[in-house]
Design a protein around this motif. Structure first.
Motif, PDB file in Angstrom:
ATOM      1  N   LEU A  89      77.880  84.593  69.635  1.00 51.91           N
ATOM      2  CA  LEU A  89      78.497  85.278  68.507  1.00 51.91           C
ATOM      3  C   LEU A  89      78.168  86.766  68.509  1.00 51.91           C
ATOM      4  O   LEU A  89      79.047  87.611  68.278  1.00 51.91           O
ATOM      5  N   ALA A  90      76.927  87.108  68.810  1.00 60.79           N
ATOM      6  CA  ALA A  90      76.541  88.518  68.886  1.00 60.79           C
ATOM      7  C   ALA A  90      77.270  89.229  70.032  1.00 60.79           C
ATOM      8  O   ALA A  90      77.746  90.365  69.875  1.00 60.79           O
ATOM      9  N   LEU A  91      77.379  88.558  71.177  1.00 61.69           N
ATOM     10  CA  LEU A  91      78.104  89.157  72.306  1.00 61.69           C
ATOM     11  C   LEU A  91      79.587  89.338  71.987  1.00 61.69           C
ATOM     12  O   LEU A  91      80.193  90.349  72.384  1.00 61.69           O
ATOM     13  N   ILE A  92      80.181  88.389  71.279  1.00 55.12           N
ATOM     14  CA  ILE A  92      81.591  88.497  70.906  1.00 55.12           C
ATOM     15  C   ILE A  92      81.804  89.692  69.993  1.00 55.12           C
ATOM     16  O   ILE A  92      82.763  90.452  70.155  1.00 55.12           O
ATOM     17  N   VAL A  93      80.898  89.901  69.047  1.00 54.28           N
ATOM     18  CA  VAL A  93      81.030  91.038  68.125  1.00 54.28           C
ATOM     19  C   VAL A  93      80.906  92.358  68.880  1.00 54.28           C
ATOM     20  O   VAL A  93      81.684  93.297  68.657  1.00 54.28           O
ATOM     21  N   VAL A  94      79.949  92.443  69.800  1.00 54.96           N
ATOM     22  CA  VAL A  94      79.751  93.682  70.568  1.00 54.96           C
ATOM     23  C   VAL A  94      80.967  93.969  71.452  1.00 54.96           C
ATOM     24  O   VAL A  94      81.474  95.100  71.497  1.00 54.96           O
ATOM     25  N   VAL A  95      81.461  92.957  72.152  1.00 51.31           N
ATOM     26  CA  VAL A  95      82.617  93.155  73.034  1.00 51.31           C
ATOM     27  C   VAL A  95      83.860  93.503  72.225  1.00 51.31           C
ATOM     28  O   VAL A  95      84.649  94.365  72.629  1.00 51.31           O
ATOM     29  N   ALA A  96      84.034  92.877  71.062  1.00 52.27           N
ATOM     30  CA  ALA A  96      85.188  93.198  70.217  1.00 52.27           C
ATOM     31  C   ALA A  96      85.114  94.640  69.732  1.00 52.27           C
ATOM     32  O   ALA A  96      86.130  95.346  69.700  1.00 52.27           O
ATOM     33  N   PHE A  97      83.921  95.103  69.367  1.00 51.65           N
ATOM     34  CA  PHE A  97      83.766  96.498  68.937  1.00 51.65           C
ATOM     35  C   PHE A  97      84.079  97.455  70.082  1.00 51.65           C
ATOM     36  O   PHE A  97      84.788  98.455  69.888  1.00 51.65           O
ATOM     37  N   LEU A  98      83.570  97.162  71.279  1.00 51.42           N
ATOM     38  CA  LEU A  98      83.856  98.022  72.434  1.00 51.42           C
ATOM     39  C   LEU A  98      85.347  98.026  72.767  1.00 51.42           C
ATOM     40  O   LEU A  98      85.906  99.070  73.140  1.00 51.42           O
ATOM     41  N   LEU A  99      85.990  96.879  72.629  1.00 54.65           N
ATOM     42  CA  LEU A  99      87.426  96.800  72.893  1.00 54.65           C
ATOM     43  C   LEU A  99      88.202  97.655  71.893  1.00 54.65           C
ATOM     44  O   LEU A  99      89.157  98.349  72.271  1.00 54.65           O
ATOM     45  N   ILE A 100      87.803  97.628  70.644  1.00 53.09           N
ATOM     46  CA  ILE A 100      88.461  98.466  69.633  1.00 53.09           C
ATOM     47  C   ILE A 100      88.291  99.939  69.968  1.00 53.09           C
ATOM     48  O   ILE A 100      89.244 100.729  69.888  1.00 53.09           O
ATOM     49  N   VAL A 101      87.085 100.329  70.367  1.00 54.46           N
ATOM     50  CA  VAL A 101      86.826 101.732  70.703  1.00 54.46           C
ATOM     51  C   VAL A 101      87.669 102.162  71.899  1.00 54.46           C
ATOM     52  O   VAL A 101      88.288 103.243  71.882  1.00 54.46           O
ATOM     53  N   VAL A 102      87.731 101.339  72.935  1.00 54.80           N
ATOM     54  CA  VAL A 102      88.500 101.690  74.139  1.00 54.80           C
ATOM     55  C   VAL A 102      89.987 101.794  73.818  1.00 54.80           C
ATOM     56  O   VAL A 102      90.683 102.697  74.296  1.00 54.80           O
ATOM     57  N   ILE A 103      90.486 100.906  72.982  1.00 54.40           N
ATOM     58  CA  ILE A 103      91.904 100.957  72.628  1.00 54.40           C
ATOM     59  C   ILE A 103      92.211 102.188  71.775  1.00 54.40           C
ATOM     60  O   ILE A 103      93.247 102.830  71.942  1.00 54.40           O
ATOM     61  N   MET A 104      91.300 102.529  70.883  1.00 56.71           N
ATOM     62  CA  MET A 104      91.540 103.698  70.022  1.00 56.71           C
ATOM     63  C   MET A 104      91.477 105.018  70.800  1.00 56.71           C
ATOM     64  O   MET A 104      92.115 105.992  70.410  1.00 56.71           O
ATOM     65  N   VAL A 105      90.719 105.045  71.890  1.00 49.38           N
ATOM     66  CA  VAL A 105      90.625 106.257  72.703  1.00 49.38           C
ATOM     67  C   VAL A 105      91.933 106.510  73.449  1.00 49.38           C
ATOM     68  O   VAL A 105      92.331 107.647  73.670  1.00 49.38           O
ATOM     69  N   GLN A 109      88.827 119.248  86.297  1.00 50.27           N
ATOM     70  CA  GLN A 109      88.797 118.135  85.354  1.00 50.27           C
ATOM     71  C   GLN A 109      87.848 117.068  85.863  1.00 50.27           C
ATOM     72  O   GLN A 109      87.715 116.862  87.070  1.00 50.27           O
ATOM     73  N   LEU A 110      87.223 116.392  84.929  1.00 51.76           N
ATOM     74  CA  LEU A 110      86.288 115.340  85.270  1.00 51.76           C
ATOM     75  C   LEU A 110      87.062 114.099  85.689  1.00 51.76           C
ATOM     76  O   LEU A 110      87.439 113.277  84.880  1.00 51.76           O
ATOM     77  N   GLY A 111      87.335 113.971  86.950  1.00 52.57           N
ATOM     78  CA  GLY A 111      88.047 112.810  87.452  1.00 52.57           C
ATOM     79  C   GLY A 111      89.545 112.890  87.274  1.00 52.57           C
ATOM     80  O   GLY A 111      90.266 112.087  87.823  1.00 52.57           O
ATOM     81  N   GLY A 112      90.026 113.826  86.534  1.00 53.36           N
ATOM     82  CA  GLY A 112      91.464 113.948  86.312  1.00 53.36           C
ATOM     83  C   GLY A 112      91.947 113.019  85.213  1.00 53.36           C
ATOM     84  O   GLY A 112      91.324 112.028  84.874  1.00 53.36           O
ATOM     85  N   THR A 167      92.783 107.594  82.647  1.00 50.58           N
ATOM     86  CA  THR A 167      93.708 106.614  82.100  1.00 50.58           C
ATOM     87  C   THR A 167      93.575 105.283  82.831  1.00 50.58           C
ATOM     88  O   THR A 167      93.622 104.219  82.203  1.00 50.58           O
ATOM     89  N   ASP A 168      93.409 105.339  84.163  1.00 49.90           N
ATOM     90  CA  ASP A 168      93.207 104.113  84.931  1.00 49.90           C
ATOM     91  C   ASP A 168      91.914 103.410  84.518  1.00 49.90           C
ATOM     92  O   ASP A 168      91.878 102.190  84.392  1.00 49.90           O
ATOM     93  N   PHE A 169      90.852 104.194  84.296  1.00 51.72           N
ATOM     94  CA  PHE A 169      89.583 103.614  83.875  1.00 51.72           C
ATOM     95  C   PHE A 169      89.720 102.941  82.505  1.00 51.72           C
ATOM     96  O   PHE A 169      89.226 101.835  82.298  1.00 51.72           O
TER      97      PHE A 169
END
Length: 120
Positions: free
Chosen positions: A8-24, A43-46, A51-53
């Motif tokens: 459950l803790a891992l699911i919450v952390v991964v869901a938060f990271l997924l939200i952050v990545v999508i919002m970026v 540029q740092l990596g271009g 975008t690919d990352f």
């Protein structure tokens, strides 16, 4: 701490990271992914590599979230005994009696008026 709590803790952390990545991400190229490296030519990596990352990290986090959710189902503590439906058990019988039918009261005077029913 149980394994379900860890999942459950891992699911919450991964869901938060997924939200952050999508919002970026910004589909038009004007989000944070295009501003890495400043406004100069260095540029740092271009922008394309950033975008690919972000795209790969979104798919990776989404897959990881799905796997964690499926694995957490295995880790749920069900109390040790198997509880199955009584509909599947042919030996299970219900012992509840049916309610007794009570006859409705019948009236002999069909011409009663509302004043008659109140007792006046």
């Amino acid at each position: 701490m149980s394994t379900f709590t860890i999942f459950l803790a891992l699911i919450v952390v991964v869901a938060f990271l997924l939200i952050v990545v999508i919002m970026v991400q910004n589909p038009k190229g004007g989000g944070l992914s295009s501003s890495f490296g400043g406004g100069g030519t260095q540029q740092l990596g271009g922008v394309k590599k950033t975008t690919d990352f972000l795209d790969k990290s979104t798919w990776t986090l989404a897959t990881l979230l799905l796997v964690l959710i499926l694995l957490s189902n295995v880790a749920i503590n069900r109390g040790g005994d198997s509880i199955e439906s009584k509909a599947l058990d042919p030996d299970a019988t219900t012992t509840q009696p049916l309610p007794a039918a009570t006859p409705l009261p019948t009236t002999t005077n069909n011409t009663a008026t509302p004043a008659d029913s109140t007792g006046q």
